[in-house]
Enzyme design. Structure first.
Site, mmCIF file in Angstrom:
data_model
loop_
_atom_site.group_PDB
_atom_site.id
_atom_site.type_symbol
_atom_site.label_atom_id
_atom_site.label_comp_id
_atom_site.label_asym_id
_atom_site.label_seq_id
_atom_site.Cartn_x
_atom_site.Cartn_y
_atom_site.Cartn_z
ATOM 1 N N CYS A 1 1.043 -1.231 -0.127
ATOM 2 C CA CYS A 1 -0.155 -0.060 0.068
ATOM 3 C C CYS A 1 0.736 1.425 -0.026
ATOM 4 C CB CYS A 1 -0.654 0.016 1.099
ATOM 5 S SG CYS A 1 -1.825 -1.321 1.431
ATOM 6 N N ARG B 1 -12.754 -2.080 -1.841
ATOM 7 C CA ARG B 1 -11.216 -1.311 -2.536
ATOM 8 C C ARG B 1 -9.995 -2.234 -1.909
ATOM 9 N NH1 ARG B 1 -9.072 0.286 -5.933
ATOM 10 N NH2 ARG B 1 -8.251 2.040 -6.462
ATOM 11 N N HIS C 1 0.808 4.843 -2.284
ATOM 12 C CA HIS C 1 0.044 5.890 -1.357
ATOM 13 C C HIS C 1 1.193 6.809 -0.384
ATOM 14 C CE1 HIS C 1 -3.748 4.724 -3.751
ATOM 15 N NE2 HIS C 1 -3.321 3.381 -3.496
ATOM 16 N N CYS D 1 -7.518 -3.441 -4.710
ATOM 17 C CA CYS D 1 -6.127 -2.943 -4.773
ATOM 18 C C CYS D 1 -5.206 -4.167 -4.821
ATOM 19 C CB CYS D 1 -5.827 -2.096 -3.607
ATOM 20 S SG CYS D 1 -5.993 -0.386 -4.056
#
Lengths: 276, 114
Positions: free
Chosen positions: A190, A233, A194, A237
């Protein structure tokens, strides 16, 4: 910069007996990373996702928000909330505080030694009253939570990891570890997209900041053409990086939500929302 | 002239001669694989001449023979970039079998031609 972020949080990870002060330090480091990267973006703007850092996308989004695509679902969710179960009971029997529940989730349940999300609590309320549980991805659950989130707009995110509860800490750490771990054939965490590459272009999409990621659910995503949940989500992802996704509302995703929402502490819940 | 410079010189002037029909076919196949979103998907992160809507997570892929005088080094980078930089975002195309051996050869040939 990511190195600093991971190192800092990694150091905290290696200490088994973490104190609450360390959670505060995690939050400070996590948020500071984005504040340094985007000094022009006010803290409270991060709940608007990529539109906090993308002026062009923001214009389109603001136009969309004039007649938000999630709007009809708020009324629909209200009806659901007010409709009694077959046994005559209502959601308010499970949630005496009313629909404005967002601030209470996710939270640590000491007795059950697990993270309780709002979606899980809703389904447990339903099954306790003889109703079938909702699908965790979309549909009625997303509609009901759109109403609840809307009633909760402006509540401050304040996830607590209780002191002196090793299991709560472990859940938090597992969430943290998942967030920082590279997974899947494409080998992404992640954090890679991000945090490390936030603001950069993936094809023509700007990578959104993780700060704010937990604030705006459920989301009406144009890509989906409908409302979806946070765990949907997460699942998507994971699939995008060709990792084996976890079950929605699994311990893995609940712990991830626990960590991610804690990192968003101090921001305000503003769901439901619309995104590209 | 240093040996490396000499090699580079040979590599550069040698290229047009080496670019036979077979080589052009390989480069063309590599372009397809590199641009295919389900294969190399290089444009997700890199600007490449002839590719539309590139990302900017990685550097533009240009002047590759100058940046990688040795083709093998480029191959190794695409095989598993984490060997060179543990924090790289680049997927390990060889190590994780994202591309087959022959696809990898095509892509290396195409990228090296840029």
């Amino acid at each position: 910069m990511l190195k600093k972020l991971t190192l800092g949080i990694g150091l905290a990870l290696s200490v088994t007996n973490i104190a609450l002060a360390d959670l505060k330090e995690d939050i400070r480091r996590f948020q500071h990373y984005f504040f340094t990267k985007f000094p022009q973006v006010p803290k409270m703007e991060y709940v608007n996702g990529v539109y906090a850092i993308d002026p062009v996308g923001r214009e389109n989004w603001q136009a969309m928000e004039e007649f938000p695509p999630y709007d009809p679902f708020i009324d629909q969710g209200k009806q659901m909330w007010e409709t009694p179960f077959a046994n005559g009971k209502k959601y308010t029997d499970c949630f005496p505080e009313g629909p404005a529940q967002r601030k209470n989730y996710p939270h640590w349940d000491k007795k059950r030694a697990m993270v309780i999300t709002m979606e899980l609590a809703i389904n447990e309320c339903r099954t306790a009253n003889g109703e079938k549980p909702f699908n965790y991805e979309k549909g009625p659950l997303a509609i009901l939570t759109a109403y609840m989130a809307n009633a909760s707009r402006g509540q401050i995110i304040d996830v607590k990891v209780p002191k002196n509860d090793a299991k709560a800490l472990e859940a938090y750490q597992q969430g943290k570890q998942l967030w920082f771990s590279r997974r899947g054939q494409l080998n992404f965490s992640c954090a890679n997209c991000h945090a490390q590459n936030v603001g950069r272009l993936l094809r023509s999409d700007i990578l959104s900041p993780a700060l704010g990621h937990a604030a705006s659910w459920p989301v009406y995503r144009s890509t989906w053409g409908e409302l979806g949940t946070l765990h949907r989500r997460f699942h998507g992802c994971n699939e995008q990086v060709r990792a084996k996704p976890f079950e929605l509302q699994s311990a893995e995703y609940r712990n991830l939500e626990y960590f991610l929402t804690a990192m968003n502490n101090g921001l305000k819940f503003n769901g439901p929302s619309s995104r590209k | 002239m240093h040996k490396t410079q000499l090699l580079l010189f040979i590599a550069m002037i040698g290229t047009p001669i080496l670019a036979s029909a077979d080589n052009a076919a390989l480069i063309n196949a590599g372009k397809q694989t590199a641009f295919d979103r389900t294969k190399g998907n290089c444009l997700a992160c890199h600007q490449i001449e002839g590719g539309e809507s590139p990302g900017n997570i990685g550097p533009p892929l240009m002047a590759m023979k100058i940046r990688y005088p040795e083709r093998q080094k480029l191959y190794e980078r695409i095989w598993d970039a984490t060997v060179f930089n543990p924090e790289t975002s680049m997927p390990p195309f060889g190590r994780h079998q994202i591309l087959t051996e022959s696809e990898l050869e095509q892509v290396v040939e195409f990228i090296w031609s840029k």
